[in-house]
Every structure is written in C-alpha cells, then in structure tokens.
Motif scaffolding. Structure first.
Motif, PDB file in Angstrom:
ATOM      1  N   LEU A 283       0.836  -1.204   0.000  1.00  0.00           N
ATOM      2  CA  LEU A 283       0.000   0.000   0.000  1.00  0.00           C
ATOM      3  C   LEU A 283       0.868   1.250   0.000  1.00  0.00           C
ATOM      4  O   LEU A 283       0.563   2.247  -0.687  1.00  0.00           O
ATOM      5  N   ARG A 284       1.941   1.228   0.777  1.00  0.00           N
ATOM      6  CA  ARG A 284       2.851   2.367   0.802  1.00  0.00           C
ATOM      7  C   ARG A 284       3.453   2.612  -0.568  1.00  0.00           C
ATOM      8  O   ARG A 284       3.588   3.765  -1.014  1.00  0.00           O
ATOM      9  N   LYS A 285       3.808   1.537  -1.214  1.00  0.00           N
ATOM     10  CA  LYS A 285       4.371   1.667  -2.561  1.00  0.00           C
ATOM     11  C   LYS A 285       3.348   2.262  -3.527  1.00  0.00           C
ATOM     12  O   LYS A 285       3.675   3.104  -4.371  1.00  0.00           O
ATOM     13  N   VAL A 286       2.168   1.854  -3.391  1.00  0.00           N
ATOM     14  CA  VAL A 286       1.104   2.381  -4.268  1.00  0.00           C
ATOM     15  C   VAL A 286       0.939   3.876  -4.032  1.00  0.00           C
ATOM     16  O   VAL A 286       0.824   4.686  -4.974  1.00  0.00           O
ATOM     17  N   CYS A 287       0.925   4.239  -2.752  1.00  0.00           N
ATOM     18  CA  CYS A 287       0.789   5.655  -2.411  1.00  0.00           C
ATOM     19  C   CYS A 287       1.990   6.461  -2.943  1.00  0.00           C
ATOM     20  O   CYS A 287       1.858   7.598  -3.412  1.00  0.00           O
ATOM     21  N   LYS A 288       3.180   5.905  -2.873  1.00  0.00           N
ATOM     22  CA  LYS A 288       4.405   6.530  -3.360  1.00  0.00           C
ATOM     23  C   LYS A 288       4.346   6.715  -4.866  1.00  0.00           C
ATOM     24  O   LYS A 288       4.790   7.737  -5.408  1.00  0.00           O
ATOM     25  N   ALA A 289       3.844   5.809  -5.600  1.00  0.00           N
ATOM     26  CA  ALA A 289       3.712   5.898  -7.066  1.00  0.00           C
ATOM     27  C   ALA A 289       2.832   7.078  -7.445  1.00  0.00           C
ATOM     28  O   ALA A 289       3.067   7.766  -8.438  1.00  0.00           O
ATOM     29  N   ARG A 290       1.899   7.493  -6.672  1.00  0.00           N
ATOM     30  CA  ARG A 290       1.044   8.649  -6.945  1.00  0.00           C
ATOM     31  C   ARG A 290       1.843   9.949  -6.809  1.00  0.00           C
ATOM     32  O   ARG A 290       1.585  10.922  -7.498  1.00  0.00           O
ATOM     33  N   GLY A 291       2.870  10.098  -6.071  1.00  0.00           N
ATOM     34  CA  GLY A 291       3.687  11.309  -5.898  1.00  0.00           C
ATOM     35  C   GLY A 291       4.501  11.662  -7.142  1.00  0.00           C
ATOM     36  O   GLY A 291       4.793  12.810  -7.395  1.00  0.00           O
ATOM     37  N   TYR A 347      -2.047   9.216 -16.340  1.00  0.00           N
ATOM     38  CA  TYR A 347      -1.983   9.153 -14.883  1.00  0.00           C
ATOM     39  C   TYR A 347      -3.374   9.011 -14.260  1.00  0.00           C
ATOM     40  O   TYR A 347      -3.527   8.445 -13.203  1.00  0.00           O
ATOM     41  N   ARG A 348      -4.306   9.590 -14.977  1.00  0.00           N
ATOM     42  CA  ARG A 348      -5.681   9.427 -14.476  1.00  0.00           C
ATOM     43  C   ARG A 348      -6.064   7.958 -14.490  1.00  0.00           C
ATOM     44  O   ARG A 348      -6.652   7.445 -13.546  1.00  0.00           O
ATOM     45  N   ASN A 349      -5.711   7.309 -15.547  1.00  0.00           N
ATOM     46  CA  ASN A 349      -5.982   5.851 -15.640  1.00  0.00           C
ATOM     47  C   ASN A 349      -5.178   5.096 -14.585  1.00  0.00           C
ATOM     48  O   ASN A 349      -5.664   4.184 -13.935  1.00  0.00           O
ATOM     49  N   GLU A 350      -3.916   5.539 -14.459  1.00  0.00           N
ATOM     50  CA  GLU A 350      -3.061   4.880 -13.466  1.00  0.00           C
ATOM     51  C   GLU A 350      -3.614   5.112 -12.054  1.00  0.00           C
ATOM     52  O   GLU A 350      -3.584   4.236 -11.186  1.00  0.00           O
ATOM     53  N   GLU A 351      -4.110   6.353 -11.816  1.00  0.00           N
ATOM     54  CA  GLU A 351      -4.636   6.657 -10.494  1.00  0.00           C
ATOM     55  C   GLU A 351      -5.869   5.804 -10.190  1.00  0.00           C
ATOM     56  O   GLU A 351      -6.050   5.320  -9.067  1.00  0.00           O
ATOM     57  N   LEU A 352      -6.676   5.636 -11.232  1.00  0.00           N
ATOM     58  CA  LEU A 352      -7.833   4.752 -11.036  1.00  0.00           C
ATOM     59  C   LEU A 352      -7.364   3.342 -10.677  1.00  0.00           C
ATOM     60  O   LEU A 352      -7.916   2.689  -9.794  1.00  0.00           O
ATOM     61  N   GLU A 353      -6.348   2.926 -11.362  1.00  0.00           N
ATOM     62  CA  GLU A 353      -5.789   1.593 -11.072  1.00  0.00           C
ATOM     63  C   GLU A 353      -5.217   1.548  -9.657  1.00  0.00           C
ATOM     64  O   GLU A 353      -5.380   0.579  -8.927  1.00  0.00           O
ATOM     65  N   ILE A 354      -4.534   2.665  -9.263  1.00  0.00           N
ATOM     66  CA  ILE A 354      -3.917   2.716  -7.939  1.00  0.00           C
ATOM     67  C   ILE A 354      -4.997   2.713  -6.860  1.00  0.00           C
ATOM     68  O   ILE A 354      -4.892   2.020  -5.837  1.00  0.00           O
ATOM     69  N   ARG A 355      -6.026   3.528  -7.094  1.00  0.00           N
ATOM     70  CA  ARG A 355      -7.115   3.559  -6.116  1.00  0.00           C
ATOM     71  C   ARG A 355      -7.764   2.179  -5.969  1.00  0.00           C
ATOM     72  O   ARG A 355      -8.095   1.739  -4.854  1.00  0.00           O
ATOM     73  N   LYS A 357      -6.354  -0.588  -6.633  1.00  0.00           N
ATOM     74  CA  LYS A 357      -5.361  -1.447  -5.955  1.00  0.00           C
ATOM     75  C   LYS A 357      -5.360  -1.186  -4.456  1.00  0.00           C
ATOM     76  O   LYS A 357      -5.274  -2.112  -3.628  1.00  0.00           O
ATOM     77  N   LYS A 358      -5.472   0.102  -4.099  1.00  0.00           N
ATOM     78  CA  LYS A 358      -5.468   0.492  -2.698  1.00  0.00           C
ATOM     79  C   LYS A 358      -6.674  -0.111  -1.979  1.00  0.00           C
ATOM     80  O   LYS A 358      -6.557  -0.658  -0.876  1.00  0.00           O
ATOM     81  N   ARG A 359      -7.835   0.082  -2.658  1.00  0.00           N
ATOM     82  CA  ARG A 359      -9.045  -0.505  -2.045  1.00  0.00           C
ATOM     83  C   ARG A 359      -8.893  -2.020  -1.883  1.00  0.00           C
ATOM     84  O   ARG A 359      -9.293  -2.597  -0.880  1.00  0.00           O
ATOM     85  N   GLU A 360      -8.330  -2.622  -2.921  1.00  0.00           N
ATOM     86  CA  GLU A 360      -8.129  -4.085  -2.870  1.00  0.00           C
ATOM     87  C   GLU A 360      -7.213  -4.454  -1.713  1.00  0.00           C
ATOM     88  O   GLU A 360      -7.487  -5.393  -0.950  1.00  0.00           O
ATOM     89  N   ILE A 361      -6.110  -3.698  -1.572  1.00  0.00           N
ATOM     90  CA  ILE A 361      -5.150  -3.990  -0.495  1.00  0.00           C
ATOM     91  C   ILE A 361      -5.817  -3.727   0.861  1.00  0.00           C
ATOM     92  O   ILE A 361      -5.673  -4.522   1.810  1.00  0.00           O
ATOM     93  N   GLU A 362      -6.541  -2.612   0.968  1.00  0.00           N
ATOM     94  CA  GLU A 362      -7.192  -2.289   2.231  1.00  0.00           C
ATOM     95  C   GLU A 362      -8.233  -3.351   2.590  1.00  0.00           C
ATOM     96  O   GLU A 362      -8.386  -3.720   3.771  1.00  0.00           O
TER      97      GLU A 362
END
Length: 619
Positions: A283-291, A347-355, A357-362
């Motif tokens: 999850l931290r890595k996912v959050c870091k990829a958004r920066g 990035y919008r697409n990536e952010e959707l993917e990250i979100r 992924k985040k929800r999935e991880i959470e």
C-alpha cells in the motif's frame, strides 16, 4: 339302669329275635353256638356302635356280624335309667348315626354329644360309662374267674389291685415301681453318670464352653468382615476417583490437542499478520507511485518563462524575434500541453488503477484483521473452555469422590499421579486379599461353631424334654399317690366292707372279713379269728373273691346302677359255690339287673332248688 327289651332284626346268626328282660336275675339259655356271644355283642353295639376296624383281630365286628340271611342289618334296645326316664335306641348298622327316642317317641338324637370319631355318645352322656369300662366292669366272662394254678398269684394280684386302685390291672406299687424305673432308665439324676439327664447336662456344659471359646473367633470374624467391608468401600471410592482422574487425564490429553489447535491458529495468525505487513508495504508503494505525477506538471514553467521572455523581447528589443519567441513559446506550451494532456490521461488511468489497488489492499488488510480477530476469539474460547472443563472436572472429582485419599485443588497443575492412585488401590486390594485369607481360616474354625450350636440346641432341647418328662413323671407320681391315698381312705374301705360281706356269704362264714395292705396284699380273717394271706386260699376261694370284687366294683365306677352281665362265668364252680354265689347275688344285688348267659342249665336248677325267682329266655 334296666334293660327292658331287645329286638334283633338281623345281627350275625340272630334274626327276628325279641327278648324282654326284667329286674333281678335273667337267665339267657342256649346251646353252644346258639348265639349267646352274638347277643352280648349286639347289646354292646347298640349302646356304642359297631366297629368296622379289625383292631388286631382277623375280622372286624362289622364284617363278623353282617347278617347271614337277607334282611336289614339293624335292631332296637329299650332301657330305663335310675331316674325312671325311658329311651329306645334304633340302629341301622350300615349307617353311622343311631336314632334315640324318648318315651313319647320324640327323636332326641341331637340332644347328645356328637364325636366325629365315636359318633353319638348318648349312652356315655347318660351313664358316664364308655365302651371299654362297660366291657371291663359290667361284663364278666368265664375266663376272667377261672385260671389255672400257675396263674393263681396273678388273680390274687388282680383282686388286690381292685381293692387298692379300683382297677384289676393297675397295681399302685407296680405302677410306682415302673414309673420310678422309667424315670431312672429314661431320665436319671445329675448324680448318675450313665443316665440320660447326667450325660445330656454334661454335653450341654461342654458344648457351651466350646461355644464360648469359639465366640471369640466369631467376634474376630466380625471385625475382619467389617474391615473388609470398609476397605472395599474405600476401594470403590478410590476406583471412582481413579476413573475421574483418568477422565481428567483424557481431558488434559484433549487439551493438548486443543493447544495444538491454538498453536496452529497462532501460527496462521502470525502468517496473517505477516501478510498484513506485506500488504501495508504494498500500500505504501502504491501511495508513493502517486507522488511522481507532480514532477511532470513542472514542465509548464519552461514555456511560460519562454513566453514571458519572448513578450519582453517583443516589446523591448525585437518584435520579430519576440514574436518568434512568443510563437515558439506558444508552440512549446501547446506541445507541452498536448503532452500533459496525454500524460494526464495516462496518470488518471493509473490513479484509477492505484485507487482500485489500494481498495483491494485495504480490503485484504481488513479481511486479515477480521481473520486475526476471529483467531484470537477462537484461541481465547478454546482456552476458556479448557480451563472451565478442567476446573469443573476437578470440582466433580472432589464432590463425588469425597472421602477418597486425594483431593484436587484448583491450583493443582500436576493433579494426581494416576499410577500412584492405581498402586494405592492395589495395596488396598492386597490388604483385602490378606484379610480374606484370615477370614477363611477363621470361618473354617467357625464351621465347627455351627455344628456345636446345632448340637447344643439339640442337647438343650433334649434336656428340656427330659426335665419336662421328669416333671411330668413327678406330677404323675404325686397324682398317683394322692389318688392312692383317696382310694385307701374312701373307696377301699367300701370295697373291703362289700367284699367281706360277699366272702362271708359265699363261703358260708368260713371267712369273715377281708382286708388289704401294701405288704401282704389281700388278707382274710378266718372263723377262728386268725388272719391268712390269699396265697394260702384254694383256687375256688380266690375265684369267688375276684368275682365278688368285680361285681362290687361296679357301684364305684358309675353313679348309674348298671346291669351285671355274666357270660358263662360259673362254668367251673361246684354246686355249693354256685349256690352260695347265686344266693349272694340275689341277696346283695337284688336291686340290680343281672343277666346270666349259660349253656348248661345248672344255674336254672340251683335257682329252682333254692326258690329264687328269675326270668328265663331261651335262644
């Protein structure tokens, strides 16, 4: 009493016979085998009934006198008592019960005693004379006054017995001697070692001593039995404890299995927590990829700066160069803008993917947290259940096995050594086995106690019987002595007076008085005043004495003035003695009915000769 009429319908050889009797002397004459004895038995049977049992005979009277010819086996007898009451008795000998009628022909059969064995006892109720007494006293047969010389002493003794006891076959001294002998032989005293009483008493004393000695062993056996019972109860309690301990041990074994389950749950929990950490890292890595998306936005500064510079150049220095710069800056801006638009979409697409992924991880983390919480609850539930079961089992053991050697405490972690408990039970069983051996040894000895108690009981019973028998004999001896004294003081004097009068008459004054004493028996006073014992008398005189006694004894045996029946009694009397006897009977017993059965006619001749009235009946 007076027998007035006899009616024989059918009885043995007699048939359709009617005989009328009178007071005084009655002569019933008949040749031998003419039925005199049958008639005598008929009279007795009318009063007492006929016997169907043999009583030692070859044939019973019932069978003996069953009619020879056809006809009813029956008859009737009419008689009058001293109180002038008249009765008629009819008997059908094939039936048990007679019919008794009064003078008015009323059937009064039920007015008398009815015995289930003897039937209607009317004649006994009226005269107090039973059949045995009637035959013994009222009926005198020929053989009872005629004995050979060898039996003379027997006859003298009989006469003496009548005077002293009232019965010719009962001698006071002989009865007393026999009673003493019976008492000595069958009982004895405590001073006679060979007699039953002494021997039984000694047996009782010896057996009581042996019983007392063995009773100590009985107490020991009781103690052993009590100890065995106590030990067995303890074994039962300890075995119950052992079973509970084994259950507890099984529960602990199950607890170990549950602990393994807890360990497995704990291990899986650790793995879940590790997976959770990994997911947090991811999850931290996912959050870091958004920066990194912000770096690309800084590129807009370059065209803006160029635009500013170009505008400045355009305004200040060179409009063309400035316009070119402005065009270039615009182009660059547009290009950057176009590039950023493309990048923004990316990035919008990536952010959707990250979100996502985040929800999935959470979600995964939440599931892991739920799983960890569930495992914690399961582990705690297992531990609480084990603790409760173990505590409850210990409490149940202490409650249900109260009194056992061991008691469990709640803090007792090691509990009880089952092997130690089993060894303790084995020691108890070994102790019981040893006590069983001891009890068996005592029981073997006590088997003799049972035998001794049985023998003691038997001997005590015999001793009681001997004492009771001894008391009964002593009572009988006292009663005999009292009766003997009464007889000597009341009845014997009357006997001797009557007998003296009889002997004086029968012997024509040769003997005056008769006395009796225990030492010499019968003593007679001669005409010269001297006394002689009966041993010196002639056979004929002894016969006269005995006959006189038998006749005079009837007055003492019943209040009723009973008839005297003489059956061929004078067959061996000479004429002088026969004359004297008949005179004596007529003079002394004129108020009695005398029935004489004879087959010779001598009595008739003498009676005619001495002018004595009589009633003659021919059979």
């Amino acid at each position: 009493m007076l027998i007035k009429k006899i009616q024989v319908n059918n009885f043995g050889k007699l048939k359709n016979k009617e005989i009328e009797l009178k007071n005084g002397i009655n002569i019933i004459y008949g040749e031998n085998e003419s039925g005199k004895s049958t008639l005598l038995d008929f009279i007795v049977s009318m009063f007492y009934g006929i016997n169907k049992s043999k009583n030692g005979k070859e044939i019973s009277n019932y069978d003996k006198y069953t009619p020879w010819a056809d006809g009813e086996f029956s008859g009737k007898i009419c008689y009058e008592l001293d109180n002038t009451e008249s009765f008629e008795v009819y008997r059908n000998f094939t039936k048990r019960a007679p019919q008794i009628f009064d003078k008015n022909a009323n059937d009064i059969s039920k007015n008398f005693t009815i015995d289930k064995n003897e039937g209607n006892k009317f004649f006994y109720d009226q005269t107090k004379v039973d059949e045995d007494l009637f035959n013994m006293s009222m009926v005198i047969h020929q053989q009872e006054v005629r004995l050979d010389n060898k039996s003379q002493n027997t006859l003298i003794q009989k006469a003496s017995n009548i005077m002293l006891t009232g019965e010719d076959d009962i001698s006071y001294q002989e009865v007393l001697r026999k009673m003493n002998k019976k008492q000595s032989d069958e009982i004895g005293t405590l001073k006679s070692p060979t007699k039953p009483l002494y021997m039984v008493m000694k047996n009782v004393e010896r057996l009581k001593a042996e019983k007392a000695e063995l009773m100590g062993l009985n107490e020991i056996k009781c103690e052993i039995d009590s100890e065995i019972k106590s030990k067995q109860l303890e074994i039962d309690k300890e075995e119950e404890m052992l079973r509970a301990m084994q259950e507890l041990q099984n529960m602990k074994n199950e607890a170990k299995f549950e602990e393994e389950k807890i360990n497995i749950y704990a291990k899986t929990k650790e793995e879940s927590e590790k997976s959770k950490e990994e997911l947090y890292e991811e999850l931290r890595k996912v959050c870091k990829a958004r920066g990194e998306e912000k770096v690309y936005r800084g590129i807009y500064i370059i065209p803006v700066v160029l635009m500013i510079i170009s505008i400045a150049v355009f305004l200040i220095k060179d409009a063309i160069f400035g316009a070119q710069g402005m065009a270039i800056s615009t182009i660059i801006f547009i290009l950057i803008m176009l590039r950023n638009l493309s990048t923004k979409r990316k990035y919008r697409n990536e952010e959707l993917e990250i979100r996502e992924k985040k929800r999935e991880i959470e979600n995964k983390i939440k599931l892991i947290d739920d799983e960890i919480f569930s495992k914690d609850e399961t582990i705690q539930e297992i531990r609480d259940g084990l603790e409760y079961k173990l505590k409850a089992q210990k409490e149940r053991i202490n409650r249900e096995c109260m009194g056992a050697k061991h008691i469990l405490s709640e803090e007792d972690e090691n509990d009880i050594d089952i092997i130690e408990e089993q060894n303790y039970i084995n020691r108890l069983k070994l102790d019981i086995a040893q006590k069983e051996i001891a009890r068996k040894q005592v029981a073997e000895k006590l088997e003799r106690l049972v035998d001794i108690e049985e023998r003691l009981s038997e001997n005590e019973e015999i001793l009681n019987e001997l004492n009771e028998k001894n008391d009964s004999i002593n009572i009988a001896k006292e009663a005999l002595e009292e009766a003997y004294i009464i007889m000597k003081e009341s009845i014997t004097p009357r006997f001797t007076a009557n007998l003296s009068n009889s002997i004086k008459t029968i012997t024509s004054g040769k003997y005056r008085t008769v006395k009796v004493n225990e030492e010499n028996g019968i003593v007679l006073e001669t005409e010269n005043g001297n006394y002689v014992t009966a041993d010196y008398l002639s056979q004929g005189t002894i016969d006269q004495i005995y006959l006189s006694l038998r006749i005079s004894s009837t007055n003492e045996l019943t209040p009723e003035n009973m008839p005297i029946i003489l059956d061929e009694t004078f067959a061996y009397f000479d004429e002088e003695r026969l004359t004297n006897v008949l005179k004596f009977l007529n003079t002394s017993y004129g108020d009695k009915q005398i029935i004489i059965f004879t087959c010779t006619g001598r009595e008739i001749e003498v009676l005619d000769k001495i002018y004595i009235d009589y009633n003659k009946i021919m059979l």
